[in-house]
Write a protein that holds these residues in place. Structure first.
Motif, PDB file in Angstrom:
ATOM      1  N   SER A 309       0.892  -1.290  -0.108  1.00 25.71           N
ATOM      2  CA  SER A 309      -0.128  -0.020  -0.033  1.00 25.71           C
ATOM      3  C   SER A 309       1.022   1.398   0.096  1.00 25.71           C
ATOM      4  N   SER A 310       1.911   1.345   0.711  1.00 28.64           N
ATOM      5  CA  SER A 310       2.673   2.512   0.870  1.00 28.64           C
ATOM      6  C   SER A 310       4.110   2.061   1.330  1.00 28.64           C
ATOM      7  N   ILE A 311       5.120   2.879   1.037  1.00 26.15           N
ATOM      8  CA  ILE A 311       6.480   2.695   1.291  1.00 26.15           C
ATOM      9  C   ILE A 311       6.924   3.996   2.134  1.00 26.15           C
ATOM     10  N   PRO A 312       6.803   3.826   3.350  1.00 26.07           N
ATOM     11  CA  PRO A 312       7.370   4.961   4.211  1.00 26.07           C
ATOM     12  C   PRO A 312       8.880   5.142   4.487  1.00 26.07           C
ATOM     13  N   VAL A 313       9.335   6.252   3.718  1.00 30.17           N
ATOM     14  CA  VAL A 313      10.927   6.130   3.757  1.00 30.17           C
ATOM     15  C   VAL A 313      11.257   7.434   4.585  1.00 30.17           C
TER      16      VAL A 313
END
Length: 359
Positions: A309-313
């Motif tokens: 769903s998402s890639i928090p970096v």
């Protein structure tokens, strides 16, 4: 095919959607270096100005400092315009025996004088959420994640989950889940309780995609989607040299023992520092032949799986976050992915951007 970092992807079976690229706020909490408030604002500005509205934080990050800084930044933004996740499982409180800021302490640089303790009980979760709301100034969170319950799994599946499920049923939070650096515990959670989303750090990357067979099948069956943390495996997928960080410790002859000591996960017998370094260097060699930065291939590989769903970096400098945006938007030749599969460096079953319909 390149990716649109602002693309919206659904969280589990909920109505909540997040940007493909999110901002993780560990660095804003003072790791691995002290980050002045004005520099933290510059990083947040870089994400906001790029149209990204997905933020991940936790009480543990900077002993509450990450939540506080994020809350101050978002105070004058319309609440409906952003998505924020925080975590439960640690109670962070003022340290009555320390009246001065901690400064350059062992881990969190410049953090307030606070202490934490694990608490995965029902009441502990409610107290943690109350404290997080106070620190951020918000009236609700979009996602709440059980944080690092590796050694407290039974308690987390009991009181902790019951508290999160109640908050979800009341509409206080839109999605619930857990965040860890390992597959087995999350797979057990997926099987036993109704989770919307998992934050998985380090186990679905270009270097280590063990989640493909250990965790993802049960998540797909249960309708649980994934947030990818540690997409660069702590740094080795930026610069794969001896001593580079992997699972938060240096890749050297002591890597395996250090990982076990830190309780990050239990590596298999063949997983030595030398094994992972050689594999990362082999990945870089293929990328070099196609004139593609290793880190660019890394973030696009993780983005290609439809369960993500998402890639928090995280980023400690605005230009670093801008590099993540550019990496997702870059063109990568299909031949690179074909060669990586031919060389056995990525699994045949792993989706790659050439096979993925993207925005």
């Amino acid at each position: 095919m390149p990716f649109d970092p602002t693309e919206l992807r659904q969280i589990g079976r909920t109505k909540l959607k997040t940007n493909l690229l999110g901002l993780g706020t560990v660095q804003i909490g003072g790791w691995p270096r002290r980050l002045p408030e004005e520099d933290a604002v510059k990083v947040l500005d870089a994400a906001w100005d790029a149209g990204l509205r997905t933020f991940d934080t936790a009480p543990m990050y900077g002993m509450g400092m990450s939540e506080e800084r994020l809350g101050r930044y978002l105070a004058y933004k319309p609440k409906e315009s952003f998505v924020i996740s925080t975590k439960v499982g640690r109670i962070v409180e003022d340290d009555p025996d320390n009246s001065e800021p901690t400064g350059d302490d062992e881990f969190w640089k410049g953090a307030p004088p606070r202490i934490y303790r694990f608490d995965f009980s029902y009441d502990g979760v409610m107290r943690s959420v109350e404290h997080s709301l106070e620190r951020t100034g918000l009236d609700r969170f979009d996602m709440l994640l059980i944080h690092d319950a590796d050694d407290h799994l039974d308690e987390a599946l009991g009181g902790c989950y019951k508290a999160l499920d109640k908050l979800r049923s009341e509409g206080t939070v839109s999605a619930i889940g857990a965040g860890m650096n390992q597959n087995p515990a999350l797979a057990r959670m997926a099987a036993e309780v109704d989770m919307d989303v998992f934050l998985l750090a380090g186990r679905y990357t270009l270097l280590d995609h063990s989640a493909l067979t250990e965790l993802f099948p049960i998540c797909e069956k249960r309708g649980t989607t994934i947030l990818i943390g540690g997409v660069y495996n702590s740094g080795v997928l930026n610069t794969p040299v001896e001593g580079a960080s992997f699972d938060y410790v240096p890749l050297d002859e002591n890597w395996r023992a250090n990982v076990l000591d830190h309780g990050v996960r239990a590596p298999a017998e063949h997983e030595t520092g030398e094994y992972w370094l050689k594999r990362a260097q082999a990945l870089r060699a293929v990328c070099d032949r196609h004139n593609v930065p290793l880190s660019t291939a890394a973030i696009q590989f993780s983005a290609a799986h439809p369960i993500v769903s998402s890639i928090p970096v995280g980023a400690g400098r605005p230009e670093r976050f801008e590099q993540n945006i550019a990496a997702l938007e870059a063109d990568i030749p299909d031949d690179l992915w074909a060669e990586l599969k031919h060389e056995g460096l990525i699994a045949d079953a792993a989706p790659v951007p050439a096979e993925t319909e993207t925005v």
